[in-house]
Motif scaffolding. Structure first.
Motif, PDB file in Angstrom:
ATOM      1  N   ARG A  96     -47.207  21.252 -12.179  1.00  0.00           N
ATOM      2  CA  ARG A  96     -46.069  22.113 -11.844  1.00  0.00           C
ATOM      3  C   ARG A  96     -45.862  22.166 -10.331  1.00  0.00           C
ATOM      4  NH1 ARG A  96     -44.614  27.356 -10.546  1.00  0.00           N
ATOM      5  NH2 ARG A  96     -42.838  28.193 -11.708  1.00  0.00           N
ATOM      6  N   PHE A 141     -40.217  23.961 -16.727  1.00  0.00           N
ATOM      7  CA  PHE A 141     -38.984  24.638 -16.309  1.00  0.00           C
ATOM      8  C   PHE A 141     -37.929  24.427 -17.390  1.00  0.00           C
ATOM      9  CE2 PHE A 141     -41.290  23.113 -12.605  1.00  0.00           C
ATOM     10  CZ  PHE A 141     -41.495  24.285 -11.907  1.00  0.00           C
ATOM     11  N   GLU A 193     -33.743  26.912 -13.141  1.00  0.00           N
ATOM     12  CA  GLU A 193     -35.066  27.541 -13.041  1.00  0.00           C
ATOM     13  C   GLU A 193     -35.956  26.790 -12.051  1.00  0.00           C
ATOM     14  OE1 GLU A 193     -38.987  28.619 -15.759  1.00  0.00           O
ATOM     15  OE2 GLU A 193     -37.066  28.267 -16.750  1.00  0.00           O
ATOM     16  N   LEU A 194     -35.861  25.483 -12.045  1.00  0.00           N
ATOM     17  CA  LEU A 194     -36.642  24.677 -11.101  1.00  0.00           C
ATOM     18  C   LEU A 194     -36.225  24.974  -9.666  1.00  0.00           C
ATOM     19  CD1 LEU A 194     -38.554  22.420 -10.241  1.00  0.00           C
ATOM     20  CD2 LEU A 194     -36.750  20.762 -10.830  1.00  0.00           C
ATOM     21  N   ALA A 206     -37.391  28.327  -8.572  1.00  0.00           N
ATOM     22  CA  ALA A 206     -38.837  28.340  -8.345  1.00  0.00           C
ATOM     23  C   ALA A 206     -39.180  27.747  -6.985  1.00  0.00           C
ATOM     24  CB  ALA A 206     -39.554  27.579  -9.452  1.00  0.00           C
TER      25      ALA A 206
END
Length: 219
Positions: free
Chosen positions: A33, A73, A78-79, A82
């Motif tokens: 991640r 994700f 969302e990625l 983040a």
């Protein structure tokens, strides 16, 4: 079909992509991640927008198949959030430390310390600051927007203003908009400070913070 032909056939390209990376041992999903986040952050600095960010390019940087990204994700938004969250969290932590370093019984001094810390972060980390403030992001609904990492900053400013109000200061204008006014004013001043051909004296930003608080708060 055109994209598959350019790759020499869809299945062959995908199979090659899958064989680039050795599967992480059990328990190392968090490391993968982080690698995805680093790759996405580097690409975002180059392309400048969420729409222009290619998940295939991110996967290629990391050496994984594109669908593997969705294990960490749910979508590209969302990625991107983040990636931004890492920097907003760092900035919020620096501002919190600045708040704690000011006299506990002087909320205005604590707010001033937070704003000054914001300025120092921006000028010390220009690439990260541009990523946070200049990345074009895909619009989302209001419910999802509440989870944007910039909320860390706005909530911190709102709490600081509340502390000032409890000490007898009054916020000029609409209270709900005051954190945004502070943020917009700081960002605009920092941007001018960075791009204009003048000697880069951080003390000028400190004076601006004082002027800004004088305009926003009164007793």
């Amino acid at each position: 079909m055109a994209e598959q032909k350019q790759n020499g056939g869809g299945t062959a390209g995908t199979a090659a992509e899958r064989t680039i990376r050795v599967r992480n041992p059990r328990g190392q999903g968090e490391r993968l991640r982080e690698e995805i986040l680093r790759a996405a952050g580097g690409l975002l600095e180059q392309v400048g927008s969420e729409d222009a960010l290619s998940l295939r390019a991110v996967a290629r940087e990391v050496g994984i198949a594109t669908p593997s990204i969705y294990r960490h994700f749910s979508d590209k938004t969302e990625l991107v959030w983040a990636v931004l969250a890492e920097h907003y969290e760092r900035l919020a932590g620096i501002m919190s430390e600045a708040d704690s370093s000011a006299p506990a019984d002087d909320p205005l001094a604590r707010l001033r310390s937070q704003l000054t810390a914001y300025c120092r972060f921006a000028i010390a980390n220009p690439a990260k600051y541009r990523l946070m403030s200049e990345t074009w992001q895909t619009p989302v609904d209001e419910e999802r927007l509440h989870g944007h990492p910039a909320g860390l900053l706005l909530r911190a400013l709102s709490r600081a203003l509340t502390a000032c109000e409890e000490a007898g200061w009054r916020v000029r204008g609409t209270r709900a908009d005051a954190p945004y006014m502070l943020w917009c004013a700081l960002h605009g001043r920092i941007t001018l400070w960075q791009v204009m051909p003048r000697r880069k004296d951080p003390a000028r930003l400190d004076r601006f913070v004082d002027e800004l608080l004088g305009l926003l708060l009164e007793r």
